[in-house]
Write an enzyme that holds these catalytic residues in place. Structure first.
Site, PDB file in Angstrom:
ATOM      1  N   ARG A 129       0.827  -1.217   0.000  1.00 19.02           N
ATOM      2  CA  ARG A 129       0.000   0.000   0.000  1.00 19.02           C
ATOM      3  C   ARG A 129       0.862   1.269   0.000  1.00 19.02           C
ATOM      4  NH1 ARG A 129      -4.976  -0.916   4.227  1.00 19.02           N
ATOM      5  NH2 ARG A 129      -6.472  -1.688   2.703  1.00 19.02           N
ATOM      6  N   LYS A 186     -17.684 -15.872   4.165  1.00 18.70           N
ATOM      7  CA  LYS A 186     -19.102 -15.582   4.392  1.00 18.70           C
ATOM      8  C   LYS A 186     -19.861 -15.077   3.170  1.00 18.70           C
ATOM      9  CE  LYS A 186     -18.737 -14.462   9.268  1.00 18.70           C
ATOM     10  NZ  LYS A 186     -18.709 -13.350  10.220  1.00 18.70           N
ATOM     11  N   GLY A 206      -7.167  -7.322   0.203  1.00 15.98           N
ATOM     12  CA  GLY A 206      -7.226  -8.202   1.368  1.00 15.98           C
ATOM     13  C   GLY A 206      -6.637  -9.574   1.090  1.00 15.98           C
ATOM     14  N   GLY A 230     -12.475  -3.886   1.856  1.00 13.37           N
ATOM     15  CA  GLY A 230     -13.857  -3.425   2.002  1.00 13.37           C
ATOM     16  C   GLY A 230     -14.237  -2.404   0.941  1.00 13.37           C
TER      17      GLY A 230
HETATM   18  C1  3PG Z   1      -8.506  -1.538   5.510  1.00 15.68           C
HETATM   19  O1  3PG Z   1      -7.409  -2.044   5.722  1.00 15.68           O
HETATM   20  O2  3PG Z   1      -9.529  -2.225   5.284  1.00 15.68           O
HETATM   21  C2  3PG Z   1      -8.601  -0.055   5.455  1.00 15.68           C
HETATM   22  O3  3PG Z   1      -7.391   0.529   5.787  1.00 15.68           O
HETATM   23  C3  3PG Z   1      -9.728   0.456   6.299  1.00 15.68           C
HETATM   24  O4  3PG Z   1      -9.523   0.098   7.647  1.00 15.68           O
HETATM   25  P1  3PG Z   1     -10.763  -0.087   8.600  1.00 15.68           P
HETATM   26  O5  3PG Z   1     -11.508  -1.309   8.087  1.00 15.68           O
HETATM   27  O6  3PG Z   1     -10.213  -0.260   9.969  1.00 15.68           O
HETATM   28  O7  3PG Z   1     -11.624   1.150   8.469  1.00 15.68           O
END
Ligand code: 3PG
Ligand code: MG
Length: 402
Positions: free
Chosen positions: A40, A206, A359, A382
């Protein structure tokens, strides 16, 4: 793109200007608190380099972890400043405050071409509350805010939304950095105008966290492949036993209606790898999906499923992959995810557009050694799911319109 980007800011307008940049340096840390993966950070370098070369004063804001509005020494961004300095090959200042006298002094003392990283925004309770007065403080009087934090663009926080509003209210501009711009381009183009065949691979634990994405993808994809623990709930919906495997009991009806809706677009596993326990030394068995026994747990897709999934990926011109096929962190259950990763990379080698959601799937592509062959690996977990679901990201919505 409908929003302004850093390309709309010619270098000559930036010299000697304070420019506040929101980056997502929420980097994974190992047990010793060391940065385990700096992807990142590296992906923000073009934006920071552009500002340095233009002679701006770049003030960087980020969160790290979820400290809950108070300082937590293990979540300081100080080591990240060191990482950034190494990656940039030029000095990066660090201030142990986000706002306050030290931070103001540090910003005030900056010279043309300087880079300063302020302390974790989430050490301050105002951040997640999107406090407007605090958003005005972290603006440091700047007329330009650059959001390059795609991974956090789905959060309505002071350093993502509030500061953009404050800068625009002050007559300035809030624009997308090069990373954010690239993420939006790849993910939005794939959804708006994909080249066919378009194949989506959805995995992970999920259904509940992927249901919106699946519903958004179904009308536009030619094939939807589902693996990972979420497939277990589909097995249950078909009336098959899953032993001791993870199941979302309250989503069995959802799985049933998705199967009806998807018809033959949907490709589910035909076989799985099971074991009495999901552990690195586990003894495994390949089982047909309707033959999982009592006491067994499903840890991966089986070899016949790998064949059908890789065949489907082979002819694709657009691929979106989000979520692993099994517990790929453990050797006995990694083959399914790694084979899918390799098939996706080969498809990209043939000129298809292959997009990997952030992720776990990004980590899996890296672990499989194919990350550099993928067309685009998103830095947002997310955030990419919300974008692919067709939702507006608050951090993007707050930017200046073209
Ligand atoms: C992540 O890693 O998903 C983002 O940096 C957002 O972090 P958070 O889910 O704690 O808001
Ligand atoms: Mg997250």
């Amino acid at each position: 793109m409908a929003k302004k980007t850093l390309e709309d800011c010619p270098p000559e307008t930036l010299a000697n200007e304070v420019v506040v940049v929101r980056v997502d340096y929420n980097l994974p840390l190992d047990q010793n608190g060391e940065v385990a993966d700096d992807t990142r950070l590296v992906r923000t370098l073009p934006t920071i380099q552009y500002l340095i070369e233009a002679g701006a004063k770049a003030v960087l804001l980020s969160h790290l972890g979820r400290p809950g509005g108070r300082p937590e020494p293990g979540l300081s961004l100080r080591p990240v400043a060191g990482k950034l300095q190494g990656a940039l090959g030029s000095p990066v200042g660090f201030c142990p405050e986000t706002t306050g006298p030290l931070a103001r002094e540090a910003v005030h003392g900056m010279e043309s071409g300087d880079v300063l990283l302020l302390e974790n925004t989430r050490f301050c309770p105002e951040e997640t509350r999107n406090d407007p007065a605090w958003a005005e403080e972290i603006r440091y009087g700047s007329k330009l805010f650059v959001n390059d934090a795609f991974g956090t663009a789905h959060r309505t926080h002071a350093s993502t939304k509030g500061i953009a509003d404050a800068v625009r209210a002050g007559g300035g501009e809030a624009v997308a950095g090069f990373l954010l711009e690239k993420e939006l381009r790849f993910l939005c183009d794939a959804m708006a105008d994909p080249e066919h065949p378009f194949v989506a691979v959805i995995g992970g634990a999920k259904i509940s966290s992927k249901i919106d994405v699946i519903e958004a993808l179904l009308p536009i994809v030619d094939r939807l492949l589902i693996g990972g623990a979420m497939a277990n709930t589909f097995f249950q919906a078909r009336g098959w036993a899953v032993g001791d495997s993870l199941v979302e009991e309250d989503r069995i009806d959802t799985a049933r209606s998705l199967m009806d809706l998807a018809g033959d677009k949907l490709l589910l596993p035909v076989d799985v790898v099971t074991a009495p326990r999901i552990a690195s030394g586990a003894t495994t068995r390949v089982s047909a999906c309707d033959d999982v026994r009592e006491g067994e747990r499903i840890g991966d897709i089986g070899p016949h499923t790998v064949k059908s999934f890789t065949d489907a990926l082979g002819g694709a011109r657009t691929v979106i992959w989000s979520g692993p096929m099994g517990v790929f962190e453990l050797a006995p259950f990694q083959a399914g995810t790694f084979e899918v990763a390799r098939a996706a990379a080969s498809t990209a080698d043939r000129g298809a557009t292959v997009i990997v959601g952030g992720g776990d799937s990004a980590a899996a592509a890296a672990a499989a050694g194919v990350a550099d062959r993928i067309t685009h690996i998103s830095t947002g977990g997310g955030a990419s799911l919300e974008l692919l679901s067709g939702k507006e990201l608050p951090g993007v919505a707050a930017l200046s319109d073209r």
